[in-house]
Design a protein around this motif. Sequence first.
Motif, mmCIF file in Angstrom:
data_model
loop_
_atom_site.group_PDB
_atom_site.id
_atom_site.type_symbol
_atom_site.label_atom_id
_atom_site.label_comp_id
_atom_site.label_asym_id
_atom_site.label_seq_id
_atom_site.Cartn_x
_atom_site.Cartn_y
_atom_site.Cartn_z
ATOM 1 N N GLU A 42 -1.999 -7.105 -13.336
ATOM 2 C CA GLU A 42 -2.458 -6.076 -14.281
ATOM 3 C C GLU A 42 -2.296 -6.504 -15.733
ATOM 4 O OE1 GLU A 42 -0.262 -2.571 -13.275
ATOM 5 O OE2 GLU A 42 -1.076 -2.532 -11.239
ATOM 6 N N HIS A 96 2.148 -7.314 -8.821
ATOM 7 C CA HIS A 96 1.239 -6.287 -9.344
ATOM 8 C C HIS A 96 1.228 -6.242 -10.869
ATOM 9 C CE1 HIS A 96 -0.065 -4.750 -5.524
ATOM 10 N NE2 HIS A 96 1.186 -4.579 -5.115
ATOM 11 N N LYS A 126 -1.409 0.024 -3.917
ATOM 12 C CA LYS A 126 -2.350 -1.035 -4.293
ATOM 13 C C LYS A 126 -2.338 -2.078 -3.193
ATOM 14 C CE LYS A 126 -1.185 -0.372 -9.102
ATOM 15 N NZ LYS A 126 -0.319 -0.808 -10.155
ATOM 16 N N THR A 181 0.825 -1.216 0.000
ATOM 17 C CA THR A 181 0.000 0.000 0.000
ATOM 18 C C THR A 181 0.857 1.263 0.000
ATOM 19 O OG1 THR A 181 -0.230 -0.157 2.401
ATOM 20 C CG2 THR A 181 -2.027 -1.041 1.081
#
Length: 156
Positions: free
Chosen positions: A77, A73, A20, A15
Amino acid sequence: MTNAELQQLVEKISTQSFHKPFLHKAYFNPRLRTTGGRYMLRSHDIDINRKYLDEHGMEELIGIIKHELCHYHLHIEGKGYKHGDQDFKRLLQKVGGPRHCASLPSEKQRKRVVLYSCSKCGWKFERKRKINTSKYVCGRCSGKLRLEKEMVFEKR
């Protein structure tokens, strides 16, 4: 540090550095030997080598977590999550993660040399790994190979 504390640390770094959430599991894997961490493509979990925390400290651990979170991540994505991909390199630089982790002092680095000779022409050569002498022959005269000796050197 327990697995629960590691999970909280990974969520916090995710975070703070990536903005995220980390929605999967992070845990110490005692079977990891040659790497600081590993991102699992199927489960999206992150394995961490506890030895890096014990021998290098919290700063190295945070770097390993950032590296694995880059894989995490970008994979989620649908972007380039592999080491050679530009997306991975850019994100790693942006969050300040290391490209490679430091080597462990406890894992002694060794150089192995295996010496072979030809029984027909006497040619001697070295290899890093053992070969099957019943399967391979001399490259010069096609004679039978024999193992002369195997040596292991400490690199430090």
